[in-house]
Design an enzyme around this catalytic site. Structure first.
Site, PDB file in Angstrom:
ATOM      1  N   GLU A 143       0.830  -1.212   0.000  1.00 10.19           N
ATOM      2  CA  GLU A 143       0.000   0.000   0.000  1.00 10.19           C
ATOM      3  C   GLU A 143       0.862   1.257   0.000  1.00 10.19           C
ATOM      4  O   GLU A 143       2.089   1.201   0.129  1.00 10.19           O
ATOM      5  CB  GLU A 143      -0.935  -0.045   1.220  1.00 10.19           C
ATOM      6  CG  GLU A 143      -1.876  -1.244   1.139  1.00 10.19           C
ATOM      7  CD  GLU A 143      -2.935  -1.282   2.221  1.00 10.19           C
ATOM      8  OE1 GLU A 143      -2.807  -0.558   3.240  1.00 10.19           O
ATOM      9  OE2 GLU A 143      -3.904  -2.053   2.034  1.00 10.19           O
ATOM     10  N   GLU A 192      -1.698 -10.085  -6.216  1.00 13.07           N
ATOM     11  CA  GLU A 192      -1.730 -10.880  -7.443  1.00 13.07           C
ATOM     12  C   GLU A 192      -0.850 -10.257  -8.524  1.00 13.07           C
ATOM     13  O   GLU A 192      -0.137 -10.959  -9.244  1.00 13.07           O
ATOM     14  CB  GLU A 192      -3.163 -10.974  -7.973  1.00 13.07           C
ATOM     15  CG  GLU A 192      -4.119 -11.724  -7.056  1.00 13.07           C
ATOM     16  CD  GLU A 192      -4.833 -10.829  -6.052  1.00 13.07           C
ATOM     17  OE1 GLU A 192      -4.241  -9.831  -5.582  1.00 13.07           O
ATOM     18  OE2 GLU A 192      -5.987 -11.150  -5.733  1.00 13.07           O
ATOM     19  N   CYS A 240      -9.349  -8.988  -7.562  1.00 11.97           N
ATOM     20  CA  CYS A 240     -10.183  -7.841  -7.943  1.00 11.97           C
ATOM     21  C   CYS A 240     -10.255  -7.755  -9.471  1.00 11.97           C
ATOM     22  O   CYS A 240      -9.506  -8.421 -10.201  1.00 11.97           O
ATOM     23  CB  CYS A 240      -9.618  -6.554  -7.357  1.00 11.97           C
ATOM     24  SG  CYS A 240      -8.164  -5.928  -8.223  1.00 11.97           S
TER      25      CYS A 240
HETATM   26  N1  THU Z   1      -6.037  -6.490  -2.338  1.00 11.65           N
HETATM   27  C1  THU Z   1      -5.229  -7.431  -2.906  1.00 11.65           C
HETATM   28  O1  THU Z   1      -4.011  -7.422  -2.709  1.00 11.65           O
HETATM   29  N2  THU Z   1      -5.792  -8.364  -3.706  1.00 11.65           N
HETATM   30  C2  THU Z   1      -7.139  -8.503  -3.904  1.00 11.65           C
HETATM   31  O2  THU Z   1      -7.559  -9.383  -4.619  1.00 11.65           O
HETATM   32  C3  THU Z   1      -8.069  -7.592  -3.242  1.00 11.65           C
HETATM   33  C4  THU Z   1      -7.459  -6.421  -2.562  1.00 11.65           C
HETATM   34  C5  THU Z   1      -5.446  -5.508  -1.425  1.00 11.65           C
HETATM   35  C6  THU Z   1      -5.397  -4.105  -1.925  1.00 11.65           C
HETATM   36  C7  THU Z   1      -5.365  -3.342  -0.615  1.00 11.65           C
HETATM   37  O3  THU Z   1      -4.025  -3.254  -0.171  1.00 11.65           O
HETATM   38  C8  THU Z   1      -6.135  -4.195   0.347  1.00 11.65           C
HETATM   39  O4  THU Z   1      -6.201  -5.484  -0.232  1.00 11.65           O
HETATM   40  C9  THU Z   1      -7.540  -3.698   0.636  1.00 11.65           C
HETATM   41  O5  THU Z   1      -8.249  -3.479  -0.517  1.00 11.65           O
END
Ligand code: THU
Length: 129
Positions: A46, A57, A88
C-alpha cells in the site's frame, strides 16, 4: 515447487506475512505457478497515496514476468482470514493478458479450497488477440 492446491495456498499464506498494509490492515498473499512448476509470490503493497497501492496478485505476476516467465497454470490467493478471496477486477484483466486459461485457487491453509478458472471470473475478456 508447489504441485497441489494446498501447497500453493501455503505459499500464498507465507507471502501474505510480507504484506505492507498499514492503511487497510488487510493483508493478501498470492502464489503463481508457472508451466514448469516454479512458484512466484507477491503481497499487497500500500501507499499513503492510496490509489498507488498494488495488489498481491499483480506483484506475483510482475515478479514472474520480470524473471522471464510467460506461461502460468495456477494462482493461489489468501486474503486476511477470509474463507475465499478472489482477485479484484483490475487483477483479473492483468492476469488475462498472460494467462487466460489460469486456474484461481483461494482459501486458508488447512481449510476448504475454492477453485475457479479466470475465464469464469472475467468472461468476454478484452484482448487484442
Ligand atoms: N487487495 C489485494 O491485494 N488483492 C485482492 O484481490 C483484493 C485487494 C489488497 C489491496 C489493498 O491493499 C487491500 O487489499 C484492501 O483493498
Amino acid at each position: 515447487m508447489a504441485c497441489n492446491p494446498e501447497e500453493l495456498i501455503a505459499a500464498a499464506a507465507g507471502a501474505k506475512e510480507k504484506a505492507y498494509a498499514p492503511y487497510s490492515r488487510f493483508k493478501v498473499g498470492a502464489a503463481l505457478r508457472t508451466a514448469t512448476g516454479k512458484v512466484y509470490t507477491g503481497c499487497n503493497i500500500e501507499n499513503a497515496s492510496y490509489s498507488l497501492t498494488i495488489c498481491a496478485e499483480r506483484v506475483a505476476l510482475f515478479q514472474a514476468v520480470a524473471a522471464g516467465e510467460r506461461e502460468f497454470t495456477a494462482l493461489a490467493v489468501v486474503g486476511g482470514d477470509l474463507a475465499a478471496c478472489f482477485p479484484c477486477g483490475a487483477c483479473r484483466q492483468v492476469l488475462a493478458e498472460f494467462a487466460p486459461g489460469l486456474e484461481i485457487i483461494t482459501g486458508q491453509p488447512g481449510g476448504p479450497v475454492h477453485r475457479r478458472f479466470l475465464r469464469e471470473l472475467l468472461p468476454d475478456t478484452f484482448t487484442l488477440k
